[in-house]
Design a protein around this motif. Structure first.
Motif, PDB file in Angstrom:
ATOM      1  N   PRO A 248       1.050  -1.029   0.144  1.00 54.31           N
ATOM      2  CA  PRO A 248       0.122  -0.148  -0.007  1.00 54.31           C
ATOM      3  C   PRO A 248       0.777   1.547   0.429  1.00 54.31           C
ATOM      4  N   LEU A 249       2.408   1.629   0.790  1.00 55.13           N
ATOM      5  CA  LEU A 249       2.929   2.422   0.212  1.00 55.13           C
ATOM      6  C   LEU A 249       3.298   2.855  -1.029  1.00 55.13           C
ATOM      7  N   LYS A 252       0.750   3.520  -3.703  1.00 52.39           N
ATOM      8  CA  LYS A 252       0.398   5.346  -2.496  1.00 52.39           C
ATOM      9  C   LYS A 252       1.889   6.284  -3.301  1.00 52.39           C
ATOM     10  N   SER A 257      -4.330   5.403  -5.633  1.00 52.77           N
ATOM     11  CA  SER A 257      -5.339   5.736  -4.555  1.00 52.77           C
ATOM     12  C   SER A 257      -5.510   4.135  -4.041  1.00 52.77           C
ATOM     13  N   THR A 258      -6.550   4.305  -2.899  1.00 55.19           N
ATOM     14  CA  THR A 258      -6.175   2.750  -2.102  1.00 55.19           C
ATOM     15  C   THR A 258      -7.487   2.063  -2.140  1.00 55.19           C
ATOM     16  N   TYR A 261      -5.372  -0.203  -4.519  1.00 52.53           N
ATOM     17  CA  TYR A 261      -4.396  -1.470  -3.207  1.00 52.53           C
ATOM     18  C   TYR A 261      -5.500  -1.965  -3.066  1.00 52.53           C
TER      19      TYR A 261
END
Length: 421
Positions: A248-249, A252, A257-258, A261
């Motif tokens: 996720p890091l 990003k 976007s989230t 992920y």
């Protein structure tokens, strides 16, 4: 050719012809996982309902994880000492009590103690369940049985957050009551349907029964090949967990976007749930060492693939590769301890493997984020290197499966006694 060798190892045949206690265990684990709320909602509960700081909540979650690793080790020993059925009952009754206590204990210190106990006692069942599956399943069906076991756990774990969110919308107390009831449901299954420990009986000629061999985790550590396998389980978990910690890091940082992920995580979950049994049907009769080596090639390679430039396509392909590693290697890796263990140490062999996987799962995210903060996307190359190390450990640590009389660890006829202690 023996009757065991002639048995079909297809998905439906394995499910249909499994002994009743195996079917009951699968149902019990599924129901228990439907109530798997504590770890998911613990931080939110402590910060919003109890008013503790994020640091205090994070510490509590870490304590829960540490307790879980210790519980896996204790659970392996307990399984060998009192039998799988009793270990499951102790775990589930204890978990129900400790989970309920979390909602009512008055101080942070008391909550930490109860959370640690819940984490530990709540994991006793895992070595016990895996040991029982090994004992009740013919060896040629063990990998498929563990794949079905993993499916039951994954389905329950996937649904649990949605059920938990609905309960929290009504009351936090309902969340803890729900998890306690799920644990008690599995305890009831153990009481009614799981077989008790068999007592040694004298031989037909009147010769006294031989005393049950005794051992400890030191005996496990003296099995040097198996120690290599334990290390590869740790590495497997540590780098596998980077999809939750570093991915996720990275996405990003690359401007995704989230939602994207979440799509990667959903892609993994969908493939595991829908395809693992089908893949297991193909690879289950391959030597365990070969399957594990292929798994590490795909796991390390898939994670290292994330280091390449190329945008979203790189993330999709990398996710597909390490997901393929999971569905190819997962059932075999978790079935292998039962294949390698001498019967008196079955619980400890299984508990050791689960504990090392749990330790890798706990430490992996911390180490991964630390390396990410230091070297950025090169963390994925280090995952590839560790995957190669795991490959070597698996190759030298996984011996051919132990063969016992006609590979039948527990003939179905002997299981008919059900819950007799």
């Amino acid at each position: 050719m023996s009757a065991v060798e002639e048995q079909s190892t297809g998905i439906w045949e394995t499910i249909r012809e499994a002994p009743a206690p195996v079917k009951a265990l699968l149902v019990g684990v599924f129901v228990n996982k439907l109530g798997w709320f504590l770890q998911v909602f613990l931080v939110l509960f402590l910060t919003t309902s109890k008013g503790f700081s994020p640091v205090q909540a994070g510490t509590a979650l870490g304590v829960y994880g540490a307790g879980s690793v210790i519980g896996l080790i204790i659970g392996g020993s307990l399984t060998d000492r009192v039998g799988p059925r009793a270990a499951v009952m102790i775990s589930m009754f204890g978990m129900a009590g400790f989970v309920l206590a979390i909602a009512y204990v008055p101080s942070y210190a008391a909550i930490i103690v109860v959370i640690a106990l819940a984490g530990a006692v709540g994991q006793f069942y895992r070595p016990a369940s895996a040991a029982l599956l090994t004992e009740l399943t013919p060896q040629n069906r063990q990998v498929m049985t563990f794949a079905i076991y993993r499916l039951a756990m994954n389905l329950g774990t996937t649904a649990a957050p949605l059920i938990g969110a609905a309960l929290v919308a009504v009351s936090w107390n309902l969340l803890f009551i729900g998890e306690a009831l799920a644990a008690l449901a599995y305890a009831a299954v153990a009481i009614v349907a799981l077989p008790g420990r068999k007592k040694a009986t004298p031989a037909e000629d009147g010769t006294p029964a031989a005393p049950e061999p005794k051992g400890s985790y030191l005996a496990v550590l003296r099995d040097h090949k198996y120690v290599l396998f334990l290390l590869c389980m740790f590495i497997n978990a540590a780098i596998y967990m980077q999809y939750l910690a570093v991915l996720p890091l990275h996405m990003k940082a690359d401007g995704f976007s989230t939602w994207w992920y979440g799509a990667m995580v959903a892609l993994n979950g969908f493939i595991v749930i829908t395809c693992e049994l089908l893949v297991t049907k193909v690879v289950q009769h391959k030597p365990a060492r070969q399957v594990a080596v292929l798994g590490f090639v795909l796991l390390g390679g898939g994670l290292a693939f994330y280091a390449l430039p190329g945008g979203l396509a790189i993330f999709v392909i990398g996710t597909l590769l390490w997901t393929l590693a999971e569905i190819i290697g997962g059932p075999t890796m978790f079935a292998y301890p039962g294949m390698a263990a001498p019967k008196p140490l079955l619980g400890r062999y299984v508990g050791g493997a689960h504990a090392m996987f749990g330790l890798g799962s706990a430490l992996g995210p911390f180490l991964g984020v630390f390396v990410w903060n230091s070297v950025g996307a090169q963390v994925w190359l280090w995952c590839g290197v560790l995957g190669a190390v795991g490959l070597v450990l698996a190759y030298f640590g996984m011996a051919p499966a132990r063969t016992e009389e006609a590979t039948e660890l527990a003939p179905i006829a002997e299981v008919a006694e059900g819950g007799q202690a």
